[in-house]
Design a protein around this motif. Structure first.
Motif, PDB file in Angstrom:
ATOM      1  N   ASP A  91      -9.730  34.973  31.582  1.00 60.25           N
ATOM      2  CA  ASP A  91     -10.533  34.152  32.481  1.00 60.25           C
ATOM      3  C   ASP A  91     -11.901  33.872  31.863  1.00 60.25           C
ATOM      4  N   PHE A  92     -12.030  34.080  30.558  1.00 56.03           N
ATOM      5  CA  PHE A  92     -13.305  33.947  29.876  1.00 56.03           C
ATOM      6  C   PHE A  92     -13.155  33.194  28.565  1.00 56.03           C
ATOM      7  N   VAL A  93     -14.277  32.615  28.129  1.00 59.95           N
ATOM      8  CA  VAL A  93     -14.374  31.976  26.823  1.00 59.95           C
ATOM      9  C   VAL A  93     -15.546  32.639  26.120  1.00 59.95           C
ATOM     10  N   VAL A  94     -15.340  33.063  24.885  1.00 56.92           N
ATOM     11  CA  VAL A  94     -16.395  33.711  24.109  1.00 56.92           C
ATOM     12  C   VAL A  94     -17.132  32.653  23.299  1.00 56.92           C
ATOM     13  N   LEU A  95     -18.442  32.662  23.427  1.00 60.86           N
ATOM     14  CA  LEU A  95     -19.297  31.763  22.666  1.00 60.86           C
ATOM     15  C   LEU A  95     -20.336  32.583  21.908  1.00 60.86           C
TER      16      LEU A  95
ATOM     17  N   ASP B 106     -24.467  32.128  20.622  1.00 61.75           N
ATOM     18  CA  ASP B 106     -25.663  31.294  20.689  1.00 61.75           C
ATOM     19  C   ASP B 106     -26.070  30.909  19.260  1.00 61.75           C
ATOM     20  N   PRO B 107     -27.108  30.096  19.078  1.00 62.56           N
ATOM     21  CA  PRO B 107     -27.474  29.668  17.728  1.00 62.56           C
ATOM     22  C   PRO B 107     -27.811  30.813  16.769  1.00 62.56           C
ATOM     23  N   ASP B 108     -28.160  31.993  17.294  1.00 61.32           N
ATOM     24  CA  ASP B 108     -28.439  33.146  16.441  1.00 61.32           C
ATOM     25  C   ASP B 108     -27.232  34.042  16.234  1.00 61.32           C
ATOM     26  N   GLY B 109     -26.083  33.673  16.801  1.00 63.45           N
ATOM     27  CA  GLY B 109     -24.864  34.454  16.628  1.00 63.45           C
ATOM     28  C   GLY B 109     -24.638  35.510  17.681  1.00 63.45           C
ATOM     29  N   ASN B 110     -25.501  35.590  18.702  1.00 58.86           N
ATOM     30  CA  ASN B 110     -25.313  36.557  19.788  1.00 58.86           C
ATOM     31  C   ASN B 110     -24.163  36.088  20.671  1.00 58.86           C
ATOM     32  N   LEU B 111     -23.225  36.993  20.926  1.00 62.26           N
ATOM     33  CA  LEU B 111     -22.050  36.645  21.724  1.00 62.26           C
ATOM     34  C   LEU B 111     -22.371  36.676  23.213  1.00 62.26           C
ATOM     35  N   PHE B 112     -21.693  35.802  23.958  1.00 59.78           N
ATOM     36  CA  PHE B 112     -21.714  35.816  25.416  1.00 59.78           C
ATOM     37  C   PHE B 112     -20.432  35.176  25.905  1.00 59.78           C
ATOM     38  N   CYS B 113     -20.108  35.414  27.166  1.00 62.39           N
ATOM     39  CA  CYS B 113     -18.865  34.896  27.736  1.00 62.39           C
ATOM     40  C   CYS B 113     -19.181  33.974  28.910  1.00 62.39           C
ATOM     41  N   VAL B 114     -18.339  32.960  29.080  1.00 66.02           N
ATOM     42  CA  VAL B 114     -18.373  32.139  30.285  1.00 66.02           C
ATOM     43  C   VAL B 114     -17.099  32.480  31.055  1.00 66.02           C
ATOM     44  N   ILE B 115     -17.275  33.029  32.252  1.00 64.75           N
ATOM     45  CA  ILE B 115     -16.191  33.555  33.068  1.00 64.75           C
ATOM     46  C   ILE B 115     -15.840  32.569  34.182  1.00 64.75           C
TER      47      ILE B 115
END
Length: 111
Positions: free
Chosen positions: A92-96, A98-107
């Motif tokens: 239920d998530f997509v891993v992205l 940011d421009p500095d390479g820090n990961l985050f998810c959109v759930i």
């Protein structure tokens, strides 16, 4: 628009971390998982305690359509979809990143 729904916090000892953060923040364990802590007033993001996942933000979208739109919007701002991530079948998530390479998810909260 997405909002910070949870902060995933990497810990070495779940029990110790759970007790510390419950005391520090006044958060309570969620009914579905004792390692997900939530503000009992319903404000602020949840805190997910995890021994294996690296620290990151979970951004919550209300449904799959909003998730797709927000992923596209975030990519237009400079994020990139992490293509080589291994997803479970019912993700239920997509891993992205940011421009500095820090990961985050959109759930997708509706999933």
């Amino acid at each position: 628009m997405v909002r910070i729904g949870a902060i995933v916090w990497q810990v070495s000892d779940l029990g110790r971390a759970r007790e510390f953060w419950r005391g520090a923040l006044g958060y309570e364990a969620t009914p579905d998982n004792p390692d997900f802590l939530a503000d009992p007033r319903g404000t602020g993001p949840r805190l997910h305690l995890d021994t294996g996942d690296r620290m990151h933000l979970d951004l919550w979208a209300e449904d799959a359509a909003e998730q797709r739109a927000e992923v596209a919007r975030l990519v237009s701002l400079g994020a990139r979809v992490v293509e080589d991530w291994t997803y479970p079948e019912d993700a239920d998530f997509v891993v992205l990143a940011d421009p500095d390479g820090n990961l985050f998810c959109v759930i997708d909260k509706s999933a």
